[in-house]
Design an enzyme around this catalytic site. Structure first.
Site, mmCIF file in Angstrom:
data_model
loop_
_atom_site.group_PDB
_atom_site.id
_atom_site.type_symbol
_atom_site.label_atom_id
_atom_site.label_comp_id
_atom_site.label_asym_id
_atom_site.label_seq_id
_atom_site.Cartn_x
_atom_site.Cartn_y
_atom_site.Cartn_z
ATOM 1 C CG ASP A 60 -0.230 -0.002 2.534
ATOM 2 O OD1 ASP A 60 0.777 -0.735 2.667
ATOM 3 O OD2 ASP A 60 -0.659 0.718 3.467
ATOM 4 C CD GLU B 74 4.296 0.080 6.854
ATOM 5 O OE1 GLU B 74 5.080 0.329 7.783
ATOM 6 O OE2 GLU B 74 3.929 0.944 6.022
#
Length: 381
Positions: free
Chosen positions: A91, A153
Protein backbone atom coordinates in the site's frame (compact mmCIF):
# COMPACT_ATOMS: atom_id res chain seq x y z
CA UNK A 1 40.21 -18.41 -2.14
CA UNK A 2 37.11 -17.13 -0.38
CA UNK A 3 37.56 -13.61 -1.77
CA UNK A 4 38.01 -14.95 -5.33
CA UNK A 5 34.85 -17.02 -5.01
CA UNK A 6 32.88 -14.05 -3.71
CA UNK A 7 34.16 -11.90 -6.55
CA UNK A 8 33.17 -14.51 -9.11
CA UNK A 9 29.76 -14.83 -7.49
CA UNK A 10 29.25 -11.06 -7.65
CA UNK A 11 30.22 -10.97 -11.32
CA UNK A 12 27.68 -13.68 -12.11
CA UNK A 13 24.83 -11.54 -10.77
CA UNK A 14 23.86 -9.05 -13.44
CA UNK A 15 21.11 -6.60 -12.59
CA UNK A 16 19.02 -5.80 -15.63
CA UNK A 17 18.61 -2.02 -15.27
CA UNK A 18 16.11 -1.73 -18.12
CA UNK A 19 13.93 -4.43 -16.60
CA UNK A 20 14.29 -2.91 -13.14
CA UNK A 21 13.18 0.51 -14.41
CA UNK A 22 10.23 -0.96 -16.28
CA UNK A 23 9.15 -2.93 -13.23
CA UNK A 24 9.35 0.15 -11.03
CA UNK A 25 7.45 2.25 -13.57
CA UNK A 26 4.71 -0.34 -13.97
CA UNK A 27 4.20 -1.01 -10.28
CA UNK A 28 4.20 2.62 -9.17
CA UNK A 29 1.53 3.33 -11.80
CA UNK A 30 -0.85 0.98 -9.97
CA UNK A 31 -3.24 2.70 -7.55
CA UNK A 32 -2.69 0.92 -4.25
CA UNK A 33 -3.68 3.13 -1.33
CA UNK A 34 -4.33 1.32 1.95
CA UNK A 35 -7.18 -1.21 1.78
CA UNK A 36 -7.40 -0.76 -2.03
CA UNK A 37 -4.50 -3.02 -3.06
CA UNK A 38 -6.47 -5.39 -5.33
CA UNK A 39 -4.66 -4.62 -8.60
CA UNK A 40 -1.25 -4.63 -6.93
CA UNK A 41 -1.94 -7.99 -5.28
CA UNK A 42 -2.99 -9.53 -8.59
CA UNK A 43 0.11 -8.23 -10.36
CA UNK A 44 2.48 -9.46 -7.67
CA UNK A 45 0.89 -12.90 -7.54
CA UNK A 46 1.43 -13.18 -11.30
CA UNK A 47 5.07 -12.11 -11.02
CA UNK A 48 5.77 -14.55 -8.20
CA UNK A 49 4.23 -17.41 -10.17
CA UNK A 50 6.52 -16.54 -13.10
CA UNK A 51 9.48 -16.85 -10.72
CA UNK A 52 8.40 -20.32 -9.67
CA UNK A 53 6.84 -19.48 -6.30
CA UNK A 54 3.96 -21.23 -4.67
CA UNK A 55 1.58 -18.33 -4.04
CA UNK A 56 -1.27 -17.69 -1.62
CA UNK A 57 -3.42 -14.70 -0.74
CA UNK A 58 -5.16 -14.53 2.63
CA UNK A 59 -8.35 -12.77 3.70
CA UNK A 60 -6.69 -9.91 5.61
CA UNK A 61 -8.69 -7.27 3.76
CA UNK A 62 -11.97 -8.74 4.96
CA UNK A 63 -11.11 -7.72 8.52
CA UNK A 64 -11.10 -4.05 7.54
CA UNK A 65 -13.43 -3.75 4.57
CA UNK A 66 -10.50 -3.82 2.15
CA UNK A 67 -10.44 -5.44 -1.28
CA UNK A 68 -7.26 -7.55 -1.06
CA UNK A 69 -5.26 -9.74 1.29
CA UNK A 70 -1.60 -10.28 2.12
CA UNK A 71 0.31 -11.98 -0.71
CA UNK A 72 2.61 -14.81 0.40
CA UNK A 73 5.01 -16.85 -1.70
CA UNK A 74 7.33 -19.79 -1.09
CA UNK A 75 10.23 -20.84 -3.29
CA UNK A 76 12.08 -24.04 -2.47
CA UNK A 77 15.82 -23.40 -2.40
CA UNK A 78 18.78 -25.36 -3.68
CA UNK A 79 20.86 -24.93 -0.52
CA UNK A 80 20.41 -26.87 2.72
CA UNK A 81 19.66 -25.07 5.96
CA UNK A 82 17.31 -22.36 7.08
CA UNK A 83 15.43 -20.11 4.71
CA UNK A 84 14.86 -16.36 4.64
CA UNK A 85 11.77 -14.17 4.55
CA UNK A 86 11.70 -10.94 2.52
CA UNK A 87 8.93 -8.39 2.92
CA UNK A 88 7.78 -5.07 1.46
CA UNK A 89 4.26 -3.65 1.76
CA UNK A 90 1.85 -3.13 -1.13
CA UNK A 91 0.00 0.00 0.00
CA UNK A 92 0.85 3.68 -0.38
CA UNK A 93 -0.26 6.83 1.40
CA UNK A 94 -2.32 9.58 -0.21
CA UNK A 95 -2.25 11.41 -2.56
CA UNK A 96 -1.64 8.11 -4.29
CA UNK A 97 -4.08 7.94 -7.20
CA UNK A 98 -2.83 8.41 -10.75
CA UNK A 99 0.87 8.12 -9.87
CA UNK A 100 3.46 8.42 -12.62
CA UNK A 101 7.20 7.80 -12.34
CA UNK A 102 9.34 10.47 -14.01
CA UNK A 103 12.91 9.39 -14.85
CA UNK A 104 15.68 12.00 -15.01
CA UNK A 105 19.01 11.64 -16.82
CA UNK A 106 20.91 11.68 -13.53
CA UNK A 107 19.11 8.54 -12.40
CA UNK A 108 16.65 10.25 -10.07
CA UNK A 109 13.04 9.09 -10.23
CA UNK A 110 10.25 11.38 -9.00
CA UNK A 111 6.51 11.65 -9.27
CA UNK A 112 4.84 14.17 -11.56
CA UNK A 113 4.54 16.43 -8.51
CA UNK A 114 0.87 15.99 -7.70
CA UNK A 115 1.04 12.59 -6.00
CA UNK A 116 3.48 10.54 -3.97
CA UNK A 117 5.82 8.45 -6.10
CA UNK A 118 5.09 5.18 -4.33
CA UNK A 119 8.76 4.23 -3.87
CA UNK A 120 7.48 3.55 -0.36
CA UNK A 121 7.32 0.64 -0.82
CA UNK A 122 7.56 -0.29 -4.50
CA UNK A 123 11.33 0.24 -4.28
CA UNK A 124 11.48 -2.63 -1.81
CA UNK A 125 9.17 -4.79 -3.92
CA UNK A 126 11.15 -4.45 -7.17
CA UNK A 127 14.45 -5.01 -5.39
CA UNK A 128 13.13 -8.26 -3.93
CA UNK A 129 11.78 -9.46 -7.28
CA UNK A 130 14.86 -8.47 -9.30
CA UNK A 131 17.31 -9.90 -6.77
CA UNK A 132 15.56 -13.28 -6.79
CA UNK A 133 15.19 -13.26 -10.57
CA UNK A 134 18.90 -12.54 -11.11
CA UNK A 135 20.05 -15.34 -8.82
CA UNK A 136 17.85 -17.84 -10.65
CA UNK A 137 18.96 -16.57 -14.07
CA UNK A 138 22.61 -16.95 -13.05
CA UNK A 139 21.99 -20.50 -11.91
CA UNK A 140 23.40 -19.78 -8.46
CA UNK A 141 22.42 -21.76 -5.36
CA UNK A 142 20.00 -20.09 -2.96
CA UNK A 143 18.25 -20.65 0.34
CA UNK A 144 14.55 -21.38 0.70
CA UNK A 145 12.91 -18.02 0.02
CA UNK A 146 9.62 -16.77 1.41
CA UNK A 147 8.13 -13.41 0.51
CA UNK A 148 5.30 -11.53 2.15
CA UNK A 149 3.77 -8.46 0.53
CA UNK A 150 1.30 -7.13 3.16
CA UNK A 151 -1.63 -4.79 2.81
CA UNK A 152 -2.24 -1.73 4.96
CA UNK A 153 1.20 -1.19 6.46
CA UNK A 154 0.75 2.57 6.29
CA UNK A 155 -2.23 2.45 8.67
CA UNK A 156 -0.34 0.90 11.57
CA UNK A 157 0.66 -2.48 10.08
CA UNK A 158 -2.88 -3.79 9.86
CA UNK A 159 -2.14 -6.48 7.25
CA UNK A 160 0.54 -8.31 9.23
CA UNK A 161 -1.56 -7.88 12.36
CA UNK A 162 -3.95 -10.58 11.08
CA UNK A 163 -1.55 -12.74 9.06
CA UNK A 164 -1.39 -16.46 9.87
CA UNK A 165 2.22 -16.87 10.98
CA UNK A 166 1.96 -20.64 11.04
CA UNK A 167 2.46 -20.46 7.26
CA UNK A 168 6.04 -19.23 7.67
CA UNK A 169 9.07 -21.50 7.93
CA UNK A 170 11.81 -18.84 8.01
CA UNK A 171 13.07 -17.51 11.33
CA UNK A 172 14.82 -14.51 9.78
CA UNK A 173 13.22 -11.61 7.93
CA UNK A 174 14.49 -8.58 6.05
CA UNK A 175 11.87 -5.86 5.69
CA UNK A 176 12.75 -3.45 2.87
CA UNK A 177 10.99 -0.35 4.14
CA UNK A 178 13.47 2.27 5.37
CA UNK A 179 14.33 5.67 3.92
CA UNK A 180 17.86 6.54 2.88
CA UNK A 181 20.66 4.98 0.83
CA UNK A 182 20.84 1.22 0.52
CA UNK A 183 23.18 -0.14 3.18
CA UNK A 184 21.37 1.19 6.24
CA UNK A 185 19.53 -1.15 8.58
CA UNK A 186 17.32 -0.17 11.53
CA UNK A 187 17.65 -2.40 14.58
CA UNK A 188 15.27 -0.40 16.76
CA UNK A 189 11.73 0.91 16.37
CA UNK A 190 9.51 2.77 18.83
CA UNK A 191 6.35 2.15 20.73
CA UNK A 192 3.63 4.20 19.02
CA UNK A 193 0.52 5.13 20.96
CA UNK A 194 -2.36 6.98 19.31
CA UNK A 195 -4.73 8.92 21.52
CA UNK A 196 -7.96 10.84 21.11
CA UNK A 197 -9.06 13.34 23.75
CA UNK A 198 -12.46 15.02 24.09
CA UNK A 199 -13.67 17.87 26.28
CA UNK A 200 -17.41 18.16 26.96
CA UNK A 201 -18.50 21.64 27.99
CA UNK A 202 -21.89 23.35 27.88
CA UNK A 203 -23.52 25.10 24.94
CA UNK A 204 -24.95 28.62 25.30
CA UNK A 205 -25.76 31.55 23.05
CA UNK A 206 -22.51 33.37 22.41
CA UNK A 207 -24.22 36.78 22.30
CA UNK A 208 -27.08 36.63 24.79
CA UNK A 209 -25.62 34.49 27.58
CA UNK A 210 -22.03 33.34 27.00
CA UNK A 211 -21.51 33.21 30.77
CA UNK A 212 -23.96 30.30 30.92
CA UNK A 213 -21.75 28.17 28.71
CA UNK A 214 -18.56 26.19 29.24
CA UNK A 215 -16.35 26.64 26.19
CA UNK A 216 -14.81 23.29 25.27
CA UNK A 217 -12.50 24.79 22.64
CA UNK A 218 -11.00 27.23 25.14
CA UNK A 219 -10.44 24.46 27.68
CA UNK A 220 -8.88 22.20 25.06
CA UNK A 221 -6.49 24.99 24.05
CA UNK A 222 -5.41 25.40 27.68
CA UNK A 223 -4.83 21.67 28.01
CA UNK A 224 -2.83 21.40 24.81
CA UNK A 225 -0.71 24.42 25.70
CA UNK A 226 0.38 22.54 28.81
CA UNK A 227 1.48 19.43 26.89
CA UNK A 228 5.08 19.55 25.73
CA UNK A 229 5.32 18.51 22.10
CA UNK A 230 8.14 17.53 19.79
CA UNK A 231 11.15 15.80 21.30
CA UNK A 232 10.46 15.27 24.99
CA UNK A 233 13.88 13.65 25.22
CA UNK A 234 16.20 11.94 22.70
CA UNK A 235 14.04 8.80 22.59
CA UNK A 236 10.50 10.18 22.94
CA UNK A 237 8.23 12.43 20.87
CA UNK A 238 4.70 13.76 21.37
CA UNK A 239 2.49 15.37 18.74
CA UNK A 240 -1.05 16.76 18.66
CA UNK A 241 -2.00 16.33 15.01
CA UNK A 242 -5.63 17.44 14.74
CA UNK A 243 -8.17 19.48 16.71
CA UNK A 244 -11.85 20.03 15.96
CA UNK A 245 -14.90 21.34 17.75
CA UNK A 246 -17.84 23.69 17.90
CA UNK A 247 -21.04 23.99 15.89
CA UNK A 248 -21.32 27.65 14.94
CA UNK A 249 -19.75 31.02 15.69
CA UNK A 250 -22.76 32.13 17.74
CA UNK A 251 -22.67 29.10 20.05
CA UNK A 252 -20.31 28.54 22.96
CA UNK A 253 -18.66 25.29 21.91
CA UNK A 254 -19.92 22.25 23.76
CA UNK A 255 -17.41 19.72 22.44
CA UNK A 256 -13.83 19.76 21.26
CA UNK A 257 -11.65 16.82 20.22
CA UNK A 258 -7.98 16.39 19.50
CA UNK A 259 -5.92 13.49 18.20
CA UNK A 260 -2.25 12.85 18.72
CA UNK A 261 0.48 10.28 19.15
CA UNK A 262 3.37 9.33 21.39
CA UNK A 263 6.49 7.58 20.12
CA UNK A 264 9.32 6.29 22.26
CA UNK A 265 12.07 3.72 22.04
CA UNK A 266 11.25 3.04 25.69
CA UNK A 267 7.85 1.36 26.00
CA UNK A 268 7.39 2.19 29.68
CA UNK A 269 8.25 5.82 29.04
CA UNK A 270 5.57 6.00 26.34
CA UNK A 271 3.00 4.64 28.79
CA UNK A 272 4.09 7.15 31.43
CA UNK A 273 3.70 10.00 28.95
CA UNK A 274 0.19 8.81 28.11
CA UNK A 275 -0.76 8.94 31.78
CA UNK A 276 0.68 12.46 32.10
CA UNK A 277 -1.48 13.56 29.17
CA UNK A 278 -4.50 11.87 30.75
CA UNK A 279 -3.87 13.71 34.02
CA UNK A 280 -3.50 16.99 32.14
CA UNK A 281 -6.95 16.42 30.59
CA UNK A 282 -8.47 15.52 33.95
CA UNK A 283 -7.13 18.61 35.71
CA UNK A 284 -8.00 20.95 32.85
CA UNK A 285 -11.56 19.68 32.60
CA UNK A 286 -12.26 19.58 36.35
CA UNK A 287 -10.95 23.10 36.89
CA UNK A 288 -13.51 24.44 34.41
CA UNK A 289 -16.40 22.15 35.36
CA UNK A 290 -16.21 20.22 32.09
CA UNK A 291 -16.13 16.53 31.30
CA UNK A 292 -13.39 14.70 29.45
CA UNK A 293 -12.45 11.38 27.89
CA UNK A 294 -9.15 10.07 26.58
CA UNK A 295 -9.01 6.94 24.44
CA UNK A 296 -5.77 5.35 23.30
CA UNK A 297 -4.39 2.40 21.36
CA UNK A 298 -0.90 0.89 21.23
CA UNK A 299 -0.18 0.46 17.53
CA UNK A 300 3.48 -0.56 17.85
CA UNK A 301 5.61 -1.81 20.72
CA UNK A 302 9.26 -0.81 20.97
CA UNK A 303 11.94 -3.37 20.16
CA UNK A 304 15.69 -3.51 19.73
CA UNK A 305 17.62 -6.21 17.86
CA UNK A 306 21.13 -6.84 19.20
CA UNK A 307 24.01 -5.93 16.90
CA UNK A 308 25.48 -9.41 17.16
CA UNK A 309 22.25 -11.18 16.16
CA UNK A 310 22.70 -13.64 13.24
CA UNK A 311 20.22 -11.71 11.08
CA UNK A 312 22.40 -8.60 11.48
CA UNK A 313 25.63 -10.47 10.78
CA UNK A 314 24.20 -11.93 7.58
CA UNK A 315 23.25 -8.42 6.46
CA UNK A 316 26.65 -6.84 7.16
CA UNK A 317 28.48 -9.76 5.54
CA UNK A 318 26.27 -9.49 2.45
CA UNK A 319 26.96 -5.76 2.20
CA UNK A 320 30.70 -6.33 2.38
CA UNK A 321 30.60 -9.03 -0.29
CA UNK A 322 28.89 -6.71 -2.78
CA UNK A 323 30.84 -3.62 -1.75
CA UNK A 324 28.00 -1.64 -0.15
CA UNK A 325 28.96 0.45 2.92
CA UNK A 326 26.66 -0.56 5.77
CA UNK A 327 25.29 1.33 8.74
CA UNK A 328 23.27 0.14 11.74
CA UNK A 329 20.77 2.70 12.94
CA UNK A 330 17.44 3.32 14.66
CA UNK A 331 14.18 4.77 13.41
CA UNK A 332 11.17 6.57 14.85
CA UNK A 333 9.03 5.04 12.12
CA UNK A 334 7.13 1.78 12.32
CA UNK A 335 7.12 -1.21 10.00
CA UNK A 336 5.79 -4.74 9.61
CA UNK A 337 8.95 -5.92 11.34
CA UNK A 338 7.23 -5.00 14.59
CA UNK A 339 4.69 -7.78 14.05
CA UNK A 340 7.28 -10.26 12.77
CA UNK A 341 9.31 -9.91 15.95
CA UNK A 342 6.19 -10.33 18.09
CA UNK A 343 5.73 -13.71 16.40
CA UNK A 344 9.26 -14.94 17.00
CA UNK A 345 10.86 -14.04 13.67
CA UNK A 346 14.16 -12.18 14.05
CA UNK A 347 14.31 -9.29 11.59
CA UNK A 348 15.70 -5.90 10.70
CA UNK A 349 14.45 -3.13 8.44
CA UNK A 350 16.61 -2.33 5.41
CA UNK A 351 16.79 0.89 3.45
CA UNK A 352 15.58 0.45 -0.11
CA UNK A 353 16.62 3.87 -1.39
CA UNK A 354 13.47 5.94 -0.93
CA UNK A 355 13.62 9.59 0.07
CA UNK A 356 11.15 12.26 1.31
CA UNK A 357 8.45 9.63 1.74
CA UNK A 358 4.82 10.56 2.44
CA UNK A 359 5.13 13.71 0.35
CA UNK A 360 4.74 14.70 -3.30
CA UNK A 361 8.51 15.34 -3.24
CA UNK A 362 9.20 11.61 -2.77
CA UNK A 363 11.95 10.20 -4.98
CA UNK A 364 14.36 7.32 -5.47
CA UNK A 365 17.57 6.70 -7.39
CA UNK A 366 18.26 3.98 -9.93
CA UNK A 367 21.62 3.40 -8.28
CA UNK A 368 19.84 2.54 -5.03
CA UNK A 369 17.39 0.21 -6.76
CA UNK A 370 20.28 -1.69 -8.36
CA UNK A 371 22.20 -1.89 -5.08
CA UNK A 372 19.08 -3.08 -3.30
CA UNK A 373 18.55 -5.85 -5.84
CA UNK A 374 22.22 -6.89 -5.50
CA UNK A 375 21.83 -7.01 -1.73
CA UNK A 376 18.69 -9.15 -1.93
CA UNK A 377 20.50 -11.52 -4.31
CA UNK A 378 23.31 -11.87 -1.79
CA UNK A 379 21.01 -12.34 1.19
CA UNK A 380 19.20 -15.31 -0.34
CA UNK A 381 22.51 -17.06 -1.04
Amino acid sequence: MEKRENKKQKENILINRERLCKSFEDLTAIDSVSFKEREMADRLKSLLLELGFEVQEDQAGDHYGGNAGNVYGYLKGTLPGSGVLLSAHMDTVSPGLGKKAVFSQDGTVTSAGDTVLGADDVAGIVEILEGIRCVREAGLPYRDVEVLFPIAEEVYIKGTEVFDYSKLQAKEVYVLDLSGPVGAAALQEPTLISFSGEITGKAAHAGFAPENGINAIRIMCQIISGITQGHIDPETTVNIGTISGGEATNIVSERCCCKGEIRSHNHEKALEMLEKIRERFRQGAETEGAGFSLESSINLKAYQVEKDAPVVKRFTDACERVGIPWKLTTTFGGSDNNNFLRHGISGIVLSCGMYECHSVGEYTKLEDLEKGAHLVAELIQ
